[in-house]
Design an enzyme around this catalytic site. Sequence first.
Site, PDB file in Angstrom:
ATOM      1  N   MET A 237       0.860  -1.194   0.000  1.00 10.55           N
ATOM      2  CA  MET A 237       0.000   0.000   0.000  1.00 10.55           C
ATOM      3  C   MET A 237       0.897   1.246   0.000  1.00 10.55           C
ATOM      4  O   MET A 237       0.891   2.028   0.942  1.00 10.55           O
ATOM      5  CB  MET A 237      -0.879   0.047   1.252  1.00 10.55           C
ATOM      6  N   HIS A 238       1.651   1.436  -1.066  1.00 14.56           N
ATOM      7  CA  HIS A 238       2.610   2.542  -1.078  1.00 14.56           C
ATOM      8  C   HIS A 238       1.940   3.880  -0.720  1.00 14.56           C
ATOM      9  O   HIS A 238       2.294   4.540   0.257  1.00 14.56           O
ATOM     10  CB  HIS A 238       3.252   2.670  -2.457  1.00 14.56           C
ATOM     11  N   ASP A 239       0.994   4.293  -1.558  1.00 15.96           N
ATOM     12  CA  ASP A 239       0.426   5.634  -1.426  1.00 15.96           C
ATOM     13  C   ASP A 239      -0.470   5.762  -0.205  1.00 15.96           C
ATOM     14  O   ASP A 239      -0.502   6.805   0.452  1.00 15.96           O
ATOM     15  CB  ASP A 239      -0.325   6.005  -2.700  1.00 15.96           C
TER      16      ASP A 239
END
Length: 303
Positions: A237-239
């Site tokens: 879940m980078h962002d």
Amino acid sequence: MKLIIDTDPGVDDTLAIALAVAIPEVELLGLTAIFGNTFVKQSSRNARYLLDFLGYDCPVAEGAALPYGASDYTPSANVHGDEGLGALTTVPEIGKNIDETAAAFLVRMPAKNAGELVVCAIGPLTNIADALALDPAFATNVKSLVIMGGAYAVPGNITPHAEANIYHDAAAADVVFATKMPIVMVGLDATMQTLLTPEDFEAMAVTSPKVGGFVRDISNFYLGFYRSVGVFDGCPMHDSTALLACLFPERFTFEKSGIKVALSGDDIGDTVADASRPEVDVAVGIDAKWAVEYAMAQVATLD
């Protein structure tokens, strides 16, 4: 919390935007579009489409189309799909961008809400550098700039050294890290700990058939990319992790360091500790189990 998201939607951007709409503490004042996962016109189109899909009304301002000094740019279609939203082949044009550049919008809104507005930058940092060039007071008017980008003590994800958002405009990123604005860098050190599994996406679709189902469907492409590079447990879940850092810094572990960005050679885009630079908060850890569970719970409130 008043928030602007600077974005290049993007599969993982989609979840971050949905979370921003879902979280009651967030007042999303606008999206600014940047090249990155897609061409910039696709980014702004996708941003407007997602806001309409989520039933949320806020302005979209289109920003930079190219990295500093570049004459062309090729998006990451193998990661996010030709249109940025996984396997979708057509995305409708809904609404219009406001008649203001992303940089001008980024300058105006913090000036209007001095010390209250957080900018969460989840694409290349060209719009942020452009805003600083347009008005250096941007650096002091924002409450903080939270960046999804960088690889501090871990390898990169687009080269052995560099994380993609920083790599795509290393020169702009270096300009941003040279300023004395309050910066939080949420890079791969933290984001790679927050894996969403295929089972997590299926659970989202059950609790939230419309929004969670859409996130699941577009994420199938993204999961496939990660499997192709040897990450079989899920996709990070980078962002969304950067968005969570705007609201819940207590769930993160930070180190303070100046950051310089490598601008040439094989390590271009590397985010290197530099004691001569202004200190930023670098996320090196996160309560990953909480982050995944919180994101899924918030998505469940959207249908």
